[in-house]
Write an enzyme that holds these catalytic residues in place. Structure first.
Site, PDB file in Angstrom:
ATOM      1  N   ASP A  57       0.826  -1.213   0.000  1.00 47.16           N
ATOM      2  CA  ASP A  57       0.000   0.000   0.000  1.00 47.16           C
ATOM      3  C   ASP A  57       0.860   1.264   0.000  1.00 47.16           C
ATOM      4  OD1 ASP A  57      -2.345  -1.415   0.037  1.00 47.16           O
ATOM      5  OD2 ASP A  57      -3.011  -0.731   2.011  1.00 47.16           O
ATOM      6  N   ASP A  58       0.226   2.373  -0.353  1.00 51.76           N
ATOM      7  CA  ASP A  58       0.830   3.717  -0.271  1.00 51.76           C
ATOM      8  C   ASP A  58       1.973   3.933  -1.254  1.00 51.76           C
ATOM      9  OD1 ASP A  58      -0.958   3.855   1.840  1.00 51.76           O
ATOM     10  OD2 ASP A  58       0.567   3.674   3.393  1.00 51.76           O
TER      11      ASP A  58
ATOM     12  N   HIS B  89      -7.579   4.132   1.199  1.00 48.62           N
ATOM     13  CA  HIS B  89      -6.561   4.498   2.178  1.00 48.62           C
ATOM     14  C   HIS B  89      -7.246   4.644   3.539  1.00 48.62           C
ATOM     15  CE1 HIS B  89      -2.847   6.126   3.669  1.00 48.62           C
ATOM     16  NE2 HIS B  89      -3.281   7.368   3.783  1.00 48.62           N
TER      17      HIS B  89
END
Length: 307
Positions: free
Chosen positions: A12-13, A133
């Site tokens: 993620d991110d 998110h």
């Protein structure tokens, strides 16, 4: 019976900062991450998209309504999605504003669509999967808008963060456990909405119990074993051959720690991204014993587009 496991390890991110990008790419090249989720409002999003193209990394969209700035020009001023400093409300601030009825859902939809469009612009294709998110996509009201956007763009897959065995993870501090159980409850309430819109997700989700300092080879393994055992117990006794495969998404956050002022989504990097915990995840994921464990347990790493 031996279930065949297809495991999607999602970093993620991606796009948060150059050091995060580098860490995720290093994990991908080591065979430890098989899929990434891009923050299009991240300060290094364009760089991340280039890296994904260069190394052929399967990439989806990490929709962000809680950290940094909107990508939609019109919403950068005078929008219900912004706090008094002109940024998104934050992980808990977003939830508070939502519960008070302060968020305009047409603005949520506008921003989600703008993020899909920007993803398309950066990567040259639509995202095969899209999640939220800080798990904003399973929140009340938001889940409906999110599902509509996925259906409109023909995005097939998402993430539903219901983690088997979460309640037994006594190493998670109570305050964090409260947040996770809230996410779980929201996820249960989202299942029907996503199903109605024809959206799919892997059979099993893991990632809350193994985040940051709580990640270890044995924790990942016991989370997978617990989840697979529970799944097998629910499955019919004589399944047709093709249903002997179980799909799992493991959410991870590897990277090299961010160094301010570089990084973030407009406000600079947060504490978690500057901490050693990102590096700890990276070092755990690339351990050879984890890799060899996958092989002995009939686990095949893949991405959403392989499902």
């Amino acid at each position: 019976r031996m279930l065949r496991v297809k495991l999607i390890v999602t970093g993620d991110d991606f796009g948060y900062c150059p050091r995060r990008n580098q860490g995720i790419v290093d994990c991908f090249l080591a065979g430890a991450v098989s899929n990434v989720s891009l923050l299009v409002n991240g300060s290094a999003a364009a760089d991340a998209a280039k890296l994904a193209r260069r190394y052929n990394i399967p990439i989806g969209l990490h929709a962000n309504l809680s950290e940094g700035s909107p990508v939609c020009e019109e919403l950068r001023t005078n929008s219900s999605l912004l706090n008094q400093d002109g940024f998104f409300h934050g992980k808990m601030g977003f939830r508070t504003a939502l519960s008070k009825g302060l968020l305009n859902m047409s603005e949520v939809k506008q921003e989600l669509k703008a993020q899909v469009e920007l993803f398309h612009e950066l990567t040259g294709h639509l995202p095969p999967h899209m999640d939220g998110h800080q798990h904003i996509h399973v929140l009340p009201e938001v889940r409906h808008v999110f599902a509509e956007v996925l259906e409109e763009y023909g995005i097939k897959y998402t993430r539903v963060p219901i983690e088997p065995g979460l309640h037994n993870c006594d190493w998670i501090p109570p305050s964090l456990m409260d947040f996770y159980l809230g996410v779980e409850e929201d996820s249960f309430n989202t299942v029907d909405v996503f199903t109605k819109h024809g959206i799919r997700w892997p059979d099993i989700y893991i990632g809350l119990s193994t985040m940051g300092k709580n990640m270890s080879v044995s924790n990942i393994w016991s989370a997978i074993d617990t989840a697979v055992a529970e799944f097998a117990s629910r499955a019919p006794a004589h399944p047709p051959p093709q249903s002997r495969t179980v799909t799992i998404e493991l959410m991870v956050h590897p990277g090299y720690p961010s160094v301010p002022p570089v990084g973030g989504c407009g406000e600079g990097p947060d504490d978690f991204s500057q901490s050693w915990e990102r590096l700890h995840e990276l070092q755990t994921l690339i351990k050879p014993e984890l890799q060899s464990h996958y092989k002995t347990r009939n686990v095949q790493l893949c991405s959403f587009k392989d499902l």
